[in-house]
Design a protein around this motif. Structure first.
Motif, PDB file in Angstrom:
ATOM      1  N   ILE A  73       0.832  -1.198   0.000  1.00 22.17           N
ATOM      2  CA  ILE A  73       0.000   0.000   0.000  1.00 22.17           C
ATOM      3  C   ILE A  73       0.869   1.252   0.000  1.00 22.17           C
ATOM      4  CG2 ILE A  73      -1.631   1.339   1.382  1.00 22.17           C
ATOM      5  CD1 ILE A  73      -2.962  -1.274   2.168  1.00 22.17           C
ATOM      6  N   VAL A  74       1.924   1.248   0.797  1.00 24.03           N
ATOM      7  CA  VAL A  74       2.821   2.403   0.848  1.00 24.03           C
ATOM      8  C   VAL A  74       3.441   2.657  -0.520  1.00 24.03           C
ATOM      9  CG1 VAL A  74       4.984   3.274   1.805  1.00 24.03           C
ATOM     10  CG2 VAL A  74       3.313   2.179   3.308  1.00 24.03           C
ATOM     11  N   GLN A  75       3.847   1.606  -1.175  1.00 23.57           N
ATOM     12  CA  GLN A  75       4.438   1.744  -2.502  1.00 23.57           C
ATOM     13  C   GLN A  75       3.418   2.321  -3.489  1.00 23.57           C
ATOM     14  OE1 GLN A  75       5.702  -1.943  -4.302  1.00 23.57           O
ATOM     15  NE2 GLN A  75       7.210  -0.943  -5.614  1.00 23.57           N
ATOM     16  N   GLY A  76       2.192   1.838  -3.411  1.00 26.41           N
ATOM     17  CA  GLY A  76       1.151   2.366  -4.282  1.00 26.41           C
ATOM     18  C   GLY A  76       0.867   3.834  -4.013  1.00 26.41           C
ATOM     19  N   LEU A  77       0.853   4.219  -2.768  1.00 26.09           N
ATOM     20  CA  LEU A  77       0.616   5.623  -2.417  1.00 26.09           C
ATOM     21  C   LEU A  77       1.728   6.520  -2.946  1.00 26.09           C
ATOM     22  CD1 LEU A  77      -0.695   5.280   1.257  1.00 26.09           C
ATOM     23  CD2 LEU A  77      -2.033   5.793  -0.780  1.00 26.09           C
ATOM     24  N   GLU A  78       2.943   6.031  -2.922  1.00 25.48           N
ATOM     25  CA  GLU A  78       4.056   6.805  -3.461  1.00 25.48           C
ATOM     26  C   GLU A  78       3.867   7.059  -4.951  1.00 25.48           C
ATOM     27  OE1 GLU A  78       7.461   4.492  -2.434  1.00 25.48           O
ATOM     28  OE2 GLU A  78       7.545   5.227  -0.355  1.00 25.48           O
ATOM     29  N   HIS A  79       3.388   6.056  -5.670  1.00 25.63           N
ATOM     30  CA  HIS A  79       3.132   6.221  -7.104  1.00 25.63           C
ATOM     31  C   HIS A  79       2.006   7.223  -7.341  1.00 25.63           C
ATOM     32  CE1 HIS A  79       4.943   1.982  -8.054  1.00 25.63           C
ATOM     33  NE2 HIS A  79       5.862   2.891  -7.757  1.00 25.63           N
ATOM     34  N   ILE A  80       0.965   7.161  -6.507  1.00 29.22           N
ATOM     35  CA  ILE A  80      -0.150   8.110  -6.647  1.00 29.22           C
ATOM     36  C   ILE A  80       0.316   9.528  -6.371  1.00 29.22           C
ATOM     37  CG2 ILE A  80      -2.378   8.819  -5.687  1.00 29.22           C
ATOM     38  CD1 ILE A  80      -2.971   5.848  -5.198  1.00 29.22           C
ATOM     39  N   ALA A  81       1.140   9.693  -5.329  1.00 28.10           N
ATOM     40  CA  ALA A  81       1.626  11.026  -4.962  1.00 28.10           C
ATOM     41  C   ALA A  81       2.426  11.657  -6.092  1.00 28.10           C
ATOM     42  CB  ALA A  81       2.471  10.937  -3.697  1.00 28.10           C
ATOM     43  N   GLU A  82       3.124  10.830  -6.854  1.00 29.97           N
ATOM     44  CA  GLU A  82       3.914  11.350  -7.971  1.00 29.97           C
ATOM     45  C   GLU A  82       3.028  11.926  -9.070  1.00 29.97           C
ATOM     46  OE1 GLU A  82       6.238   8.034  -9.193  1.00 29.97           O
ATOM     47  OE2 GLU A  82       7.551   8.059  -7.425  1.00 29.97           O
ATOM     48  N   LEU A  83       1.789  11.454  -9.156  1.00 24.25           N
ATOM     49  CA  LEU A  83       0.861  11.921 -10.192  1.00 24.25           C
ATOM     50  C   LEU A  83       0.219  13.263  -9.859  1.00 24.25           C
ATOM     51  CD1 LEU A  83      -1.220   8.705 -11.020  1.00 24.25           C
ATOM     52  CD2 LEU A  83       0.419   9.836 -12.535  1.00 24.25           C
ATOM     53  N   LEU A  84       0.145  13.591  -8.583  1.00 24.08           N
ATOM     54  CA  LEU A  84      -0.717  14.676  -8.126  1.00 24.08           C
ATOM     55  C   LEU A  84       0.080  15.833  -7.546  1.00 24.08           C
ATOM     56  CD1 LEU A  84      -3.341  12.413  -6.331  1.00 24.08           C
ATOM     57  CD2 LEU A  84      -3.554  13.436  -8.597  1.00 24.08           C
TER      58      LEU A  84
ATOM     59  N   LEU B 103      -5.747  11.219   1.490  1.00 23.84           N
ATOM     60  CA  LEU B 103      -6.887  11.903   0.876  1.00 23.84           C
ATOM     61  C   LEU B 103      -6.477  12.267  -0.545  1.00 23.84           C
ATOM     62  CD1 LEU B 103      -9.685  13.330   1.092  1.00 23.84           C
ATOM     63  CD2 LEU B 103      -8.462  15.346   1.926  1.00 23.84           C
ATOM     64  N   ILE B 104      -7.177  11.718  -1.517  1.00 24.98           N
ATOM     65  CA  ILE B 104      -6.824  11.888  -2.922  1.00 24.98           C
ATOM     66  C   ILE B 104      -7.888  12.712  -3.628  1.00 24.98           C
ATOM     67  CG2 ILE B 104      -6.241  10.675  -5.062  1.00 24.98           C
ATOM     68  CD1 ILE B 104      -4.377  10.027  -2.728  1.00 24.98           C
ATOM     69  N   SER B 105      -7.448  13.726  -4.401  1.00 17.42           N
ATOM     70  CA  SER B 105      -8.398  14.612  -5.086  1.00 17.42           C
ATOM     71  C   SER B 105      -7.949  14.804  -6.524  1.00 17.42           C
ATOM     72  CB  SER B 105      -8.480  15.969  -4.375  1.00 17.42           C
ATOM     73  OG  SER B 105      -8.821  15.821  -3.025  1.00 17.42           O
ATOM     74  N   PRO B 106      -8.398  13.964  -7.451  1.00 17.94           N
ATOM     75  CA  PRO B 106      -7.985  14.095  -8.852  1.00 17.94           C
ATOM     76  C   PRO B 106      -8.601  15.312  -9.528  1.00 17.94           C
ATOM     77  CG  PRO B 106      -9.661  12.401  -8.635  1.00 17.94           C
ATOM     78  CD  PRO B 106      -9.315  12.828  -7.245  1.00 17.94           C
ATOM     79  N   GLU B 107      -7.919  15.759 -10.602  1.00 17.43           N
ATOM     80  CA  GLU B 107      -8.395  16.919 -11.355  1.00 17.43           C
ATOM     81  C   GLU B 107      -9.294  16.529 -12.516  1.00 17.43           C
ATOM     82  OE1 GLU B 107      -5.520  20.548 -11.660  1.00 17.43           O
ATOM     83  OE2 GLU B 107      -4.352  18.739 -12.058  1.00 17.43           O
ATOM     84  N   ASN B 108      -9.106  15.323 -13.046  1.00 27.41           N
ATOM     85  CA  ASN B 108      -9.850  14.933 -14.237  1.00 27.41           C
ATOM     86  C   ASN B 108      -9.958  13.420 -14.311  1.00 27.41           C
ATOM     87  OD1 ASN B 108      -7.360  13.973 -15.575  1.00 27.41           O
ATOM     88  ND2 ASN B 108      -6.869  16.167 -15.685  1.00 27.41           N
ATOM     89  N   VAL B 109     -10.722  12.940 -15.275  1.00 26.24           N
ATOM     90  CA  VAL B 109     -11.007  11.512 -15.365  1.00 26.24           C
ATOM     91  C   VAL B 109      -9.769  10.715 -15.766  1.00 26.24           C
ATOM     92  CG1 VAL B 109     -11.818  11.657 -17.765  1.00 26.24           C
ATOM     93  CG2 VAL B 109     -12.637   9.809 -16.289  1.00 26.24           C
ATOM     94  N   GLN B 110      -8.906  11.299 -16.590  1.00 25.36           N
ATOM     95  CA  GLN B 110      -7.697  10.581 -16.982  1.00 25.36           C
ATOM     96  C   GLN B 110      -6.779  10.354 -15.779  1.00 25.36           C
ATOM     97  OE1 GLN B 110      -8.849  13.316 -18.639  1.00 25.36           O
ATOM     98  NE2 GLN B 110      -9.676  12.248 -20.454  1.00 25.36           N
ATOM     99  N   GLN B 111      -6.659  11.357 -14.958  1.00 23.66           N
ATOM    100  CA  GLN B 111      -5.854  11.228 -13.745  1.00 23.66           C
ATOM    101  C   GLN B 111      -6.434  10.182 -12.813  1.00 23.66           C
ATOM    102  OE1 GLN B 111      -5.432  14.632 -10.821  1.00 23.66           O
ATOM    103  NE2 GLN B 111      -3.521  14.903 -11.978  1.00 23.66           N
ATOM    104  N   LEU B 112      -7.772  10.188 -12.670  1.00 20.98           N
ATOM    105  CA  LEU B 112      -8.420   9.194 -11.816  1.00 20.98           C
ATOM    106  C   LEU B 112      -8.217   7.787 -12.369  1.00 20.98           C
ATOM    107  CD1 LEU B 112     -10.212   8.375  -9.476  1.00 20.98           C
ATOM    108  CD2 LEU B 112     -12.208   8.921 -10.871  1.00 20.98           C
ATOM    109  N   SER B 113      -8.257   7.641 -13.674  1.00 17.83           N
ATOM    110  CA  SER B 113      -8.027   6.331 -14.276  1.00 17.83           C
ATOM    111  C   SER B 113      -6.664   5.780 -13.875  1.00 17.83           C
ATOM    112  CB  SER B 113      -8.131   6.436 -15.800  1.00 17.83           C
ATOM    113  OG  SER B 113      -7.763   5.223 -16.412  1.00 17.83           O
ATOM    114  N   GLN B 114      -5.645   6.613 -13.911  1.00 14.19           N
ATOM    115  CA  GLN B 114      -4.306   6.188 -13.516  1.00 14.19           C
ATOM    116  C   GLN B 114      -4.267   5.808 -12.035  1.00 14.19           C
ATOM    117  OE1 GLN B 114      -2.432   9.887 -15.394  1.00 14.19           O
ATOM    118  NE2 GLN B 114      -0.826   8.361 -15.715  1.00 14.19           N
ATOM    119  N   ILE B 115      -4.957   6.589 -11.207  1.00 14.58           N
ATOM    120  CA  ILE B 115      -4.984   6.326  -9.769  1.00 14.58           C
ATOM    121  C   ILE B 115      -5.613   4.961  -9.491  1.00 14.58           C
ATOM    122  CG2 ILE B 115      -6.063   7.042  -7.585  1.00 14.58           C
ATOM    123  CD1 ILE B 115      -5.766   9.958  -8.656  1.00 14.58           C
ATOM    124  N   ILE B 116      -6.719   4.686 -10.147  1.00 14.16           N
ATOM    125  CA  ILE B 116      -7.419   3.427  -9.894  1.00 14.16           C
ATOM    126  C   ILE B 116      -6.603   2.235 -10.397  1.00 14.16           C
ATOM    127  CG2 ILE B 116      -9.468   2.086 -10.521  1.00 14.16           C
ATOM    128  CD1 ILE B 116     -11.107   4.603 -10.177  1.00 14.16           C
TER     129      ILE B 116
END
Length: 473
Positions: free
Chosen positions: A4-15, A45-58
Motif C-alpha cells: 500500500i505504501v508503494q502504491g501511495l508513493e506512485h499516486i503522490a507522484e501523479l498529483l 486523501l486523494i483529489s484528482p483533477e480529471n477523469v484521466q488522472q483518476l483512471s491512472q490512480i485506480i
C-alpha cells in the motif's frame, strides 16, 4: 502494508499538493459520517483533477490492492462514504472535478462532473432558462456524484422521479481503471446490459462516477405553496388523491409532517415561525407550479382545488404563500426537520418506503406499537407522501443516556424494518444502504436479490477495492 505504501508513493507522484495529502488534520473532517455515528481511518486523501488522472490512480490501486472510498459532500445518512478503521483505504474526494458544460444545441441536458454541488447546478441551469428538478435539504453540500451513486430522491419525485429518472448518461472509471463513456443519451440502445443503470445507485461499489448528463426541464414561471393543517395521515392521503386529480401536472410536491416535528423546528431552528395561527396534529406542504403559458394561474388553481377539501373537513386550515419569500419560509420548516431532530437529541433515523395507499395505516398503526415496545421513546414520521417515502425517527426516551439508547439500536431497527417488510416496503427509500443497513438488507432480502448483488459486484470488482464494506451484504 508495504504494498500500500508503494502504491501511495506512485499516486503522490501523479498529483500536486492539492491532490494528495496524508496529513491527519486535513483528513480528519472526512473520516466521520454526517450523523456522527461512524468514524474510520485512511492512508491518504486523494483529489484528482480529471477523469484521466483518476483512471491512472485506480489502476495503481488495483495493482497494489488499495481500497478506495469515494466521497462527495459527505452528507449521506448511511455512512456510505466513511472508511473502515484499518487505515488501508484512501478517501477519494471528487470535489475538484466540478465543471459544468451546457450546450444550447442540446438544451434539455447538462453535463456535470461528479464534484458539482447541487445548489450550483440549480444556479447554473437557471442562467439558461432551465432547471434541474431535484432538490433536497442538503443541496448546499450534496454533489452530483453522490446523488447519482445513491439514486437520491428529494421533494420533487412526485412529478419528476428520483435521480435514476433524471440521468441521461454516465461517465465512470471502472475497477480496472478503464473509462466507461455512457454519455451519449441515446433513446434507443440495445447493446445488452444497461451499464449506466447498474452504476446509478451502486454507492461506488462498481466504479467511480466522474460525470453525468442530466435532464433539464422548463424553468418555473411561478410557484405557490400551501401549508395546510389536517387531522391525520389518512386525511392527508385523501387530500393527495384529490390534488392529483385536480392539479394534474402542476402538482410538484406534497410533503407530510407531524406537529411533533414542526414543534422541534420552531424550538431549535432560528428565524422560523408557524404559517397558521392554530396548532394541528398534522400538516401537508403542497407546491403548485406554472411552467407553461397555457396553464391556469396558480392562485385560481389553488382556490378551486381546495374548496371541496375545506368543505369536507379534510383541510382544517390553510395558508397560501403570497410571494417567493413565503415559499422559502414554508420549505425551510420542512427542510430543517432533520437538523432540528439532530439538535434535539439522539434518535434512530429510518429512511423507508411503503406503498403509498398503505402509508397512513403504517404511520397510525406501527408508530404506537414501536412507542409501546420501547417504553418512553417518541416516533416522529414525516416525508414525501407523494412517493411513499417516510422518514421515520425513533427518539430516545427522556433521561436515557446516549450509550444506553445506542445499545437498543439493533432491536429498534429490527422492529421497524420487520414492519416495513410486512407492508411490502423497502428499508431504504432514497439514502442507500451504506454500511449501516447491510445486515438488515441481508436478513430481509430474498436469496435471489442477494445472489444478484454479490454476483454483479464480483464480476465488476473481483478484488473488492471499490468502497468495500458498503451496500453488498
Amino acid at each position: 502494508m508495504n504494498n500500500i505504501v508503494q502504491g501511495l508513493e506512485h499516486i503522490a507522484e501523479l498529483l500536486d499538493s492539492k491532490g494528495y495529502s496524508h496529513d491527519p488534520k486535513e483528513m480528519e473532517p472526512w473520516l466521520t459520517d454526517w450523523r456522527g455515528r461512524y468514524t474510520g481511518t485512511a492512508s491518504a486523501l486523494i483529489s484528482p483533477e480529471n477523469v484521466q488522472q483518476l483512471s491512472q490512480i485506480i489502476k495503481i490501486c488495483g495493482t497494489h490492492q488499495i481500497p478506495i472510498v469515494p466521497q462527495g459532500g459527505n452528507s449521506g445518512m448511511v455512512a456510505g462514504a466513511t472508511p473502515d478503521d484499518s487505515g488501508n483505504a484512501i478517501i477519494l474526494s471528487m470535489r475538484r472535478m466540478n465543471n459544468i458544460d451546457y450546450n444550447p444545441q442540446n438544451p434539455n441536458h447538462i453535463r456535470c462532473e461528479a464534484g458539482v454541488i447541487l445548489q450550483n447546478l440549480h444556479d447554473e441551469s437557471m442562467r439558461y432558462g432551465k432547471r434541474f428538478p431535484l432538490t433536497l435539504g442538503g443541496k448546499g453540500s450534496a454533489t452530483v456524484g453522490g446523488l447519482v451513486s445513491t439514486n437520491a430522491g428529494g421533494t420533487q419525485v412526485l412529478r419528476h422521479g428520483n435521480m435514476r429518472s433524471l440521468v441521461a448518461g454516465v461517465e465512470a472509471v471502472l475497477p480496472n481503471g478503464d473509462i466507461f463513456d455512457g454519455m451519449s443519451a441515446l433513446k434507443k440502445d440495445n447493446r445488452g446490459y444497461d451499464i449506466n443503470q447498474l452504476l446509478i445507485g451502486a454507492e461506488g461499489t462498481l466504479g467511480i462516477i466522474t460525470a453525468a448528463k442530466l435532464r433539464l426541464v422548463t424553468n418555473i414561471l411561478d410557484r405557490k405553496t400551501i401549508w395546510a393543517g389536517v387531522q391525520n395521515p389518512s386525511d392527508a392521503y385523501e387530500l393527495l388523491l384529490h390534488m392529483e386529480d385536480q392539479c394534474a401536472r402542476q402538482l410538484e410536491g406534497y410533503e407530510l409532517m407531524s406537529e411533533k416535528s414542526i414543534h422541534k423546528v420552531l424550538q431549535y431552528i432560528p428565524n422560523t415561525r408557524r404559517p397558521l395561527s392554530k396548532v394541528y396534529p398534522w400538516y401537508v406542504l403542497i407546491e403548485l407550479i406554472k411552467d407553461g403559458d397555457d396553464q391556469i394561474a396558480l392562485q385560481e388553481l389553488a382556490e378551486k382545488a381546495l374548496i371541496s377539501p375545506l368543505n369536507k373537513g379534510l383541510i382544517l386550515d390553510a395558508a397560501f404563500s403570497s410571494n417567493e419569500k413565503q415559499v422559502e419560509e414554508f420549505w425551510k420548516l420542512r427542510d430543517s426537520i432533520s437538523e432540528a431532530e439532530r439538535t434535539a437529541g439522539p434518535a434512530f433515523q429510518h429512511d423507508i418506503s411503503v406503498p403509498i395507499p398503505k402509508m397512513p395505516h403504517f404511520i397510525d398503526t406501527i408508530s404506537p406499537q414501536i412507542e409501546k415496545e420501547f417504553n418512553g421513546c417518541e416516533v416522529i414520521a414525516f416525508g414525501h407522501m407523494g412517493d411513499g417515502n417516510i422518514h421515520y425517527h425513533v427518539k430516545a426516551p427522556k433521561g436515557i443516556s446516549s450509550q444506553d439508547w445506542i445499545e437498543q439500536e439493533a432491536n429498534v431497527n429490527k422492529a421497524v424494518y420487520d414492519a416495513v417488510t410486512a407492508y411490502g416496503g423497502s428499508i431504504s427509500a432514497e439514502h442507500g444502504i451504506g454500511q449501516s443497513k447491510r445486515s438488515e438488507l441481508a436478513r430481509l432480502s430474498s436469496d435471489a436479490r442477494i445472489f444478484a448483488l454479490r454476483a454483479i459486484k464480483k464480476a465488476f470488482d473481483p478484488h473488492n477495492i471499490m468502497n468495500p464494506g458498503k451496500l453488498i451484504p
